[in-house]
Structures are given as C-alpha cells and as structure tokens.
Design an enzyme around this catalytic site. Structure first.
Site, PDB file in Angstrom:
ATOM      1  N   HIS A 154      -6.504   6.972   4.147  1.00  0.00           N
ATOM      2  CA  HIS A 154      -7.466   5.871   4.100  1.00  0.00           C
ATOM      3  C   HIS A 154      -8.387   6.047   5.306  1.00  0.00           C
ATOM      4  CE1 HIS A 154      -3.865   4.027   2.228  1.00  0.00           C
ATOM      5  NE2 HIS A 154      -4.724   3.377   1.494  1.00  0.00           N
ATOM      6  N   ASP A 186      -6.662   4.875   8.396  1.00  0.00           N
ATOM      7  CA  ASP A 186      -5.477   5.599   8.883  1.00  0.00           C
ATOM      8  C   ASP A 186      -5.902   6.534  10.007  1.00  0.00           C
ATOM      9  OD1 ASP A 186      -4.126   4.483   6.749  1.00  0.00           O
ATOM     10  OD2 ASP A 186      -4.202   6.298   5.515  1.00  0.00           O
ATOM     11  N   MET A 200      -7.350  14.256  -1.050  1.00  0.00           N
ATOM     12  CA  MET A 200      -7.684  12.915  -1.517  1.00  0.00           C
ATOM     13  C   MET A 200      -7.996  11.991  -0.343  1.00  0.00           C
ATOM     14  SD  MET A 200      -6.158   9.699  -1.609  1.00  0.00           S
ATOM     15  CE  MET A 200      -4.655   9.085  -2.327  1.00  0.00           C
ATOM     16  N   GLU A 204      -5.921   3.487  -9.416  1.00  0.00           N
ATOM     17  CA  GLU A 204      -4.470   3.297  -9.305  1.00  0.00           C
ATOM     18  C   GLU A 204      -4.102   1.859  -9.638  1.00  0.00           C
ATOM     19  OE1 GLU A 204      -2.877   4.592  -5.566  1.00  0.00           O
ATOM     20  OE2 GLU A 204      -0.953   3.579  -5.888  1.00  0.00           O
ATOM     21  N   LYS A 232      -1.490  -1.430 -10.312  1.00  0.00           N
ATOM     22  CA  LYS A 232      -0.254  -2.047  -9.824  1.00  0.00           C
ATOM     23  C   LYS A 232      -0.215  -3.479 -10.377  1.00  0.00           C
ATOM     24  CE  LYS A 232       2.443  -2.764  -5.606  1.00  0.00           C
ATOM     25  NZ  LYS A 232       2.472  -2.704  -4.126  1.00  0.00           N
ATOM     26  N   GLU A 290       1.282   5.583 -10.181  1.00  0.00           N
ATOM     27  CA  GLU A 290       2.373   5.640  -9.188  1.00  0.00           C
ATOM     28  C   GLU A 290       3.688   5.228  -9.838  1.00  0.00           C
ATOM     29  OE1 GLU A 290       1.927   4.065  -5.172  1.00  0.00           O
ATOM     30  OE2 GLU A 290       3.929   3.176  -5.318  1.00  0.00           O
ATOM     31  N   HIS A 329       4.786   1.639  -9.295  1.00  0.00           N
ATOM     32  CA  HIS A 329       3.952   0.565  -9.840  1.00  0.00           C
ATOM     33  C   HIS A 329       4.216   0.312 -11.317  1.00  0.00           C
ATOM     34  CE1 HIS A 329       0.879   1.231  -6.346  1.00  0.00           C
ATOM     35  NE2 HIS A 329       2.095   0.935  -5.934  1.00  0.00           N
ATOM     36  N   ASP A 376       0.988   9.562  -7.701  1.00  0.00           N
ATOM     37  CA  ASP A 376       1.755   9.061  -6.557  1.00  0.00           C
ATOM     38  C   ASP A 376       3.232   9.058  -6.917  1.00  0.00           C
ATOM     39  OD1 ASP A 376      -0.470   8.767  -5.022  1.00  0.00           O
ATOM     40  OD2 ASP A 376      -0.437   6.573  -4.946  1.00  0.00           O
ATOM     41  N   ASP A 427       7.767  -3.402  -4.488  1.00  0.00           N
ATOM     42  CA  ASP A 427       7.321  -2.002  -4.412  1.00  0.00           C
ATOM     43  C   ASP A 427       8.114  -1.282  -3.319  1.00  0.00           C
ATOM     44  OD1 ASP A 427       5.749   0.255  -4.738  1.00  0.00           O
ATOM     45  OD2 ASP A 427       4.113  -0.496  -3.503  1.00  0.00           O
ATOM     46  N   ASP A 460       8.721   2.140  -2.813  1.00  0.00           N
ATOM     47  CA  ASP A 460       8.170   3.388  -2.243  1.00  0.00           C
ATOM     48  C   ASP A 460       9.259   4.262  -1.624  1.00  0.00           C
ATOM     49  OD1 ASP A 460       5.578   2.675  -2.982  1.00  0.00           O
ATOM     50  OD2 ASP A 460       5.125   1.761  -1.047  1.00  0.00           O
ATOM     51  N   ASP A 468       3.731   9.165  -2.333  1.00  0.00           N
ATOM     52  CA  ASP A 468       3.299   7.887  -1.755  1.00  0.00           C
ATOM     53  C   ASP A 468       4.547   7.053  -1.518  1.00  0.00           C
ATOM     54  OD1 ASP A 468       1.977   5.759  -0.823  1.00  0.00           O
ATOM     55  OD2 ASP A 468       1.065   5.148  -2.706  1.00  0.00           O
TER      56      ASP A 468
HETATM   57  C1  GLT Z   1      -0.832   1.378  -0.253  1.00  0.00           C
HETATM   58  C2  GLT Z   1      -0.348   1.283  -1.660  1.00  0.00           C
HETATM   59  C3  GLT Z   1      -0.359   2.588  -2.356  1.00  0.00           C
HETATM   60  C4  GLT Z   1      -1.731   3.165  -2.537  1.00  0.00           C
HETATM   61  C5  GLT Z   1      -2.388   3.479  -1.260  1.00  0.00           C
HETATM   62  C6  GLT Z   1      -3.793   3.951  -1.524  1.00  0.00           C
HETATM   63  S1  GLT Z   1      -2.327   2.202  -0.116  1.00  0.00           S
HETATM   64  O1  GLT Z   1       0.091   2.038   0.547  1.00  0.00           O
HETATM   65  O2  GLT Z   1       0.966   0.737  -1.652  1.00  0.00           O
HETATM   66  O3  GLT Z   1       0.283   2.543  -3.581  1.00  0.00           O
HETATM   67  O4  GLT Z   1      -1.619   4.361  -3.255  1.00  0.00           O
HETATM   68  O5  GLT Z   1      -4.744   2.980  -1.265  1.00  0.00           O
HETATM   69 MN    MN Z   2       3.873   1.768  -3.980  1.00  0.00          MN
HETATM   70 MN    MN Z   3       0.151   4.569  -4.434  1.00  0.00          MN
END
Ligand code: GLT
Ligand code: MN
Ligand code: MN
Length: 397
Positions: A58, A61, A92, A185, A187, A221, A224, A249, A259, A261, A298
């Site tokens: 980003h 970042d 990206m 993306e 979510k 993702e 998501h 992702d 979420d 991750d 991600d």
């Molecule tokens: C954030 C989010 C991710 C996205 C990122 C890109 S930012 O961490 O949870 O899923 O991919 O903006």
């Molecule tokens: Mn996520």
């Molecule tokens: Mn993501």
C-alpha cells in the site's frame, strides 16, 4: 517409504508477500502490538533470502500518510535500491483507503464529495508509485465501502459512485500510458458491518458495467470467500474461466470466523489442495489451463510470534503451497484417479448434437434412446475418488 524432500521456494515459483503481511505487528481490536515494525528494506532482504519473487505494498506501508514530496522521494529511492540489491520486484500496488479516519464512512462511496475527491487523488498518487516501482497490477480492496446504518444511502448510488471512481482511474491509467490492470478484491464484512460487492461473483458482474472492463479483473482472497461460507475454489474457477484472475490472496481461514489471515495451508487442507490443483492445472487439458500470475500470501504470523516467528510463518506459506503442488501432481498422475476421472464414453454419439441448438440437433436428441433409470442406478465412484484425494493429501500414496 521414502518421502520426497521438502521443496525450497525459488523466484520462479512467483511467491509474493505484502509489506503489511510480514510487517504485521500483532495488533488486533483487543490488544496492542506484540512485536516491532520491520523496516521495508529489511523485509525486502529477508524475503529475497527466503526465495520469494516479489513484495507488494500500500502507499502508506512505504511512505507515511502526509509525508512531504522530498521525504517520499527519498524513501522510494532507498526502497528501489533495496529491490535492485536483492533482485525482488513489486508486482502489485494499492492504496490504503481504510486506515485514516477520513475514510470512516467509505472512500469512493462516501456521501461527502470531498472524501471521494480525496480518495481519487490518493489513488492517483498510489498508481504513480506502483507504476514507478514496476507494478503490473493495482488492487482495490474497499474495506470501508459499506454500512452499518444502511438507511444512510441508496446502495444503488454506492455502486454508481464505485463505477464512476473506477472509470475515472482507468482514464487516468490510460492517459498516463501505464501498463497497469486493476484487480478488485471482495470481502463480505469487516471492518464494516456489510461491505458492498461482497463476493468475487458480485465483482465479476460489476466489472462488465465499467467503461473499460478489459482493464479490470479480480483479486480473490481465501479468507474473504470462506468467511461467507462460500466455496473459494468455485469462485476462483469462475474468475479463471472469465479470463479475470489477475491476482490472488492466499491464506488460511475457518468458515464463520472473523478474517483470520492465517498461514496458507494451516486450515482446511482439502480446500487448499483443490485450490493449488486448480491454479497449477495439474489435472491437465481435461480441466483447463493453469494460472500464471503472482501467488501472493495475504496473511500474517500469529500474535504470539517475534520476528523469527514471522519468517517461520513466511517459510510455512511457501512450503505448504509447494508440498500441495507436489501432492496435486501425484494425485492427477495416479492411474486409479485418472481412471475414475476418465470422460464418459459417448457410444450413442450425443455430444455433437448438444454443442449448438438447431432443429436438426434437437430432432437427434429427441430420437436418442436414453434410459434414466439405468443411468440413475449406476454408482459414480466418488467415495473412492475422494478417499484417494485424502490419501494423497496425507502423503499415504
Ligand atoms: C488489508 C486487507 C487485505 C487486502 C489488503 C489490500 S489490505 O490487509 O485485509 O485483504 O488485500 O488492500
Ligand atoms: Mn483477509
Ligand atoms: Mn487480501
């Protein structure tokens, strides 16, 4: 039995991590950071050492929100040196349109035109940064584009604003001559109560309404779609089939949770296996071509970890992908699996009559002798097929 050695990640595997992923400090809604931030140049060095191909970011970042032009240029130039020194690329880039409180009620969909203008301006700057770093994909994750108090706007107006913003920014990329494509993306929720365009399928339909649909694809993702209880592999397949899978992702997630991750492959091995099998095209021509874009993790290390744990996490993501790729190849090469997957023979020659409607083909179909009861009595062997898959995943075959 001798086990295959654990594969070492190489740049040719196209693995990438975001600065925000390995840079995650362990902060969550209930607790403060548990580890220090890692300098972006150090992240580049470490990721290259682990065999990654690229690093994504980003705007904020790398360049802090509100930094002066001089500071921005100095930071970016140091970062470019680190990339060159360690042979890492930036496939990206994206903009952070969710952390600053100005975006508390959305960026492109906010009711306030000044917020929408600020979001466009910030995106143009982030697009410039991405282009300068050589990115070919620019991601839009609209984390704040949603509602809690749904009476605040007509959701149709939110979609129109989103469309206007994307059309505007496509215009910007074209005007600047950047070789950049957009990846949307989805979510379903978090941080907003509900986020607009909640799944990859919604995004795919929305893209067709844009002024330049050819410039726009998706960035699904794992977490998501899984949060919404959906089959991620089916969503990715739909994107691939539409020629819209520009980026992905990868992470781990349990259905019905926030979420998470998590490290790729650490949850739901079946889904991870089927995903890798799809992306790598190990099933061959019968199933369709492989994905050849970046494989982006991600995800982030548990909050329990120090920096060493962060690199264990990163190594784990890549190792699990490579192991699943090995397993998928073995599964699809297994003669018993191939036999079970073999296309049904077509002794009556029905297939040619189903390719396209014509009065003649319809007459042929009507004329064919089809016995539904006999067909219904036949077992399909899917118990055996699925068990073979489990045995391959467990390394028993
Ligand atoms: C954030 C989010 C991710 C996205 C990122 C890109 S930012 O961490 O949870 O899923 O991919 O903006
Ligand atoms: Mn996520
Ligand atoms: Mn993501």
């Amino acid at each position: 039995m001798t086990l295959a050695p654990i594969p070492a990640p190489r740049p040719a595997d196209r693995f990438t991590f975001g600065l925000w992923t390995v840079g995650n400090t362990g902060r969550d809604p209930f607790g403060d950071p548990t580890r220090a931030a890692i300098d972006p140049c150090r992240i580049v060095e470490k990721l290259a050492g682990l065999g990654a191909w690229g690093v994504n970011l980003h705007d904020n970042d790398l360049v802090p929100f509100g930094a002066s032009a001089a500071d921005r240029d100095r930071i970016v130039s140091q970062f470019k040196h680190a990339l060159a020194d360690h042979g890492l690329r930036v496939p990206m880039a994206t903009a952070n349109l969710f952390s600053h409180p100005v975006f508390k009620d959305g960026a492109f969909t906010s009711n306030d035109p000044a917020v929408r203008a600020f979001a466009l301006r910030k995106s143009m700057d982030a697009i410039d940064l991405g282009a300068e770093l050589g990115a070919s994909t620019y991601v839009f994750w609209g984390g704040r584009e949603g509602t809690e108090a749904d009476a605040c706007r007509d959701p149709r107006e939110a979609l129109r604003r989103m469309r206007d913003a994307l059309d505007y920014l496509c215009g910007y990329v074209r005007d600047r001559g950047y070789a950049l494509r957009f990846a949307l993306e989805a979510k379903p929720n978090e941080p907003r109560g509900d986020i607009y365009l909640p799944t990859t399928g919604h995004m795919l339909a929305f893209i067709q309404t844009l002024a330049h649909p050819d410039m726009v694809g998706v960035n699904p993702e794992v977490a998501h779609e899984s949060m919404a209880g959906l089959n991620f592999v089916h969503g990715v397949a739909q994107a691939m089939e539409a020629g819209k899978l520009l980026h992905i992702d990868l992470n781990g997630q349990r259905i019905g949770r926030y979420d998470q991750d998590l490290r790729f492959g650490s949850e739901d091995l079946r889904q991870a296996f089927l995903l890798v099998r799809l992306l790598e095209g190990t099933a061959g021509d019968q199933f369709g071509p492989a994905y050849d874009g970046p494989l982006h993790f991600d995800a982030h290390a548990y909050r329990t970890e120090d920096e060493e744990g962060v690199w264990d996490f990163a190594r784990g993501c890549m190792t699990n992908y490579l192991l699943l790729k090995q397993r998928a190849r073995q599964f699809d090469a297994d003669p018993e699996v191939r036999q079970l997957l073999a296309e049904h023979a077509d002794p009556m020659g029905l297939c040619p009559h189903m390719r396209q409607y014509s009065r003649e083909s319809a007459t042929e179909l009507r004329r064919a002798v089809i016995d539904p009861d006999a067909i219904a009595r036949r077992g399909l062997g899917y118990e055996r097929l699925d068990q073979l898959m489990v045995e391959h995943i467990l390394g028993a075959r």
